[in-house]
Design a protein around this motif. Structure first.
Motif, PDB file in Angstrom:
ATOM      1  N   ARG A  68       0.820  -0.923  -0.034  1.00  0.00           N
ATOM      2  CA  ARG A  68      -0.071  -0.184   0.037  1.00  0.00           C
ATOM      3  C   ARG A  68       0.844   1.293  -0.131  1.00  0.00           C
ATOM      4  O   ARG A  68       0.570   2.186  -0.658  1.00  0.00           O
ATOM      5  N   GLN A  69       1.916   1.350   0.620  1.00  0.00           N
ATOM      6  CA  GLN A  69       3.045   2.467   0.774  1.00  0.00           C
ATOM      7  C   GLN A  69       3.501   2.519  -0.519  1.00  0.00           C
ATOM      8  O   GLN A  69       3.796   3.623  -1.017  1.00  0.00           O
TER       9      GLN A  69
ATOM     10  N   ARG B 206       3.324   5.822  -2.822  1.00  0.00           N
ATOM     11  CA  ARG B 206       4.491   6.781  -3.381  1.00  0.00           C
ATOM     12  C   ARG B 206       4.572   6.752  -4.744  1.00  0.00           C
ATOM     13  O   ARG B 206       4.799   7.799  -5.320  1.00  0.00           O
TER      14      ARG B 206
ATOM     15  N   LEU C 147      -2.899   9.615   6.108  1.00  0.00           N
ATOM     16  CA  LEU C 147      -1.362   9.051   5.306  1.00  0.00           C
ATOM     17  C   LEU C 147      -1.408   9.717   3.894  1.00  0.00           C
ATOM     18  O   LEU C 147      -0.342  10.129   3.922  1.00  0.00           O
TER      19      LEU C 147
ATOM     20  N   GLU D  65       2.029  11.795   3.334  1.00  0.00           N
ATOM     21  CA  GLU D  65       3.170  11.290   2.358  1.00  0.00           C
ATOM     22  C   GLU D  65       3.299  12.208   1.200  1.00  0.00           C
ATOM     23  O   GLU D  65       4.331  12.488   0.650  1.00  0.00           O
TER      24      GLU D  65
END
Length: 448
Positions: free
Chosen positions: A301-302, A306, A386, A390
């Motif tokens: 997911r990160q 990104r 989040l 980010e």
């Protein structure tokens, strides 16, 4: 009935058999009985699992289609061999010895012979490479020594090569290529593409994203050499000569989602008014649904978040479903290095500026607002806090790094003017995204 078959081989051994019934246009793939128990065995894709009944014909066909080149490279392979571009099996038969990843598709009975053939290097001098780049109008770049050498997906001219120090070679099994070589774009509307991609890839790497290493070589024309992340190399003590090149299994996002090449863009029917609502192609929402198939869903997911933010920062409207790849093992998917990172925005209206995937309902990078990013978070089931955090963090990094990277001595004066233009866009975009980031989490969920 006309039935044809190919052996599917990996470094660990015989994976299985691909069969094609041409009259019915029907595919079948069956794993070798010993493959599921082999050390480091892997499935072809999540949709062709190691256990259970064989995958449906359409699933196999879509997996194969996504291995083939696109655009002019596919035209060259098709016309050179007098094979229809729709004849996927025929093209895999011709180009399948070294596609992306670990698999090879060989006529039955050939695999054993390949194991005893010595490694063959066909050196390419700078002078020859320069001549071939200049001759692209008359001699297609993928054709070398009477053979189509390209078997990786994508539109741009490129070549699979073995790099040993400064030596560039074409190779045959049991060796494999270590780099993808890209000459300058042949499209006059996209000048300085080598510098553009080098800058964007370097920026992403400096920002801490996993990126394929790149460097520019001048022969004297600039070419971009991209280190293959689906290869690991054993070298002699000189640190240059390759002893062995080991291939790793990867699939792209279209293969991971079991989607055909035609659906690599979210608005697969185009963006004219009467079809723009059709969004059946690869989207951020669909990508995030893949997280469950990853070895580590949280990391996945990160990674997707990104990657999505990066495209906004660099203005890469062509970040589609075939520009993401994943390693695949028996344990599941894992993010692979990023590639094909370019600033399309710098070329203006001559090149399509609509993003390949929408942020909410917005498809233009310089128009994405807080509401669109909140909608993006909602659709992908990511916390808005989040996304905002980010977004601000990556924007600050990009704004700080881009101007200095644009001054790098690796670029010529003309190239530097282009990358400075890109850096200016990145800074302006970053500053705008930093301003709107705090508003993302404030959007009322009831409005989404």
């Amino acid at each position: 009935m006309a039935r044809h078959a190919l052996s599917v081989i990996a470094p660990q051994g015989h994976v299985g058999t691909l069969a094609f019934e041409s009259t019915e246009d029907r595919y079948e793939f069956v794993y070798d009985p010993g493959w599921p128990g082999a050390v480091r065995a892997f499935p072809l894709s999540p949709h062709v699992p190691l256990a259970g009944p064989p995958a449906a014909s359409g699933v196999v066909a879509r997996f194969l289609q996504n291995l083939l080149p696109e655009g002019r490279a596919l035209d060259v392979a098709s016309s050179f061999h007098h094979i229809s571009k729709s004849n996927v099996f025929g093209l895999i038969n011709l180009l399948g010895r070294e596609p992306v990843g670990a698999l090879s598709f060989l006529p039955e009975g050939v695999a054993a012979e390949k194991a005893v053939v010595p490694a063959l290097r066909r050196p390419i001098t700078d002078a020859e490479l320069s001549k071939r780049i200049r001759m692209r109008d008359s001699v297609p770049f993928p054709v070398w020594d009477g053979t189509v050498r390209l078997s990786v997906a994508g539109f741009q001219d490129k070549l699979q090569v073995l790099l040993e120090g400064d030596r560039i070679s074409l190779v045959e099994a049991p060796l494999a290529s270590t780099h993808i070589l890209k000459p300058e774009s042949h499209n006059p509307a996209t000048p300085f593409m080598v510098a553009n991609e080098h800058f964007c890839m370097t920026l992403a790497s400096r920002m801490g994203l996993p990126v394929a290493p790149v460097h520019i070589r001048r022969i004297p024309e600039p070419v971009l050499l991209i280190e293959r992340f689906d290869r690991t190399v054993e070298r002699e003590q000189d640190g240059q000569t390759a002893i062995a090149v080991h291939r790793r299994h990867i699939i792209d996002a279209c293969q991971a989602l079991d989607m055909p090449v035609a659906l690599k863009y979210e608005r697969n029917m185009g963006s004219t008014e009467h079809v723009r609502h059709i969004r059946d192609g690869v989207s951020f929402e669909k990508l995030l649904m893949l997280a469950k198939d990853f070895e580590n869903p949280a990391i996945a997911r990160q990674f997707f978040l990104r990657w999505a933010i990066l495209q906004l920062l660099i203005g890469n409207s062509d970040a589609h479903g075939k520009n993401l790849s994943f390693f695949l093992s028996g344990a599941g998917l894992a993010p692979a290095n990023l590639y094909d990172l370019v600033c399309v925005h710098t070329y203006g209206p001559a090149i399509e500026q609509e993003m390949a995937m929408g942020y909410g309902d917005e498809f233009h990078c310089d128009a994405v607002a807080a509401f669109d990013l909140a909608d993006f978070a909602h659709r992908t089931a990511l916390p808005a806090t989040l996304v905002a955090r980010e977004l601000a963090s990556m924007a600050r990094q990009a704004s700080k790094l881009a101007p200095g990277l644009a001054q790098d001595s690796v670029y010529t004066q003309d190239e530097r003017a282009r990358v400075q233009d890109i850096a200016a866009f990145v800074v302006a975009q970053a500053e705008r995204l930093i301003r709107i980031a705090p508003e993302v989490s404030k959007v009322d969920p009831e409005l989404l």
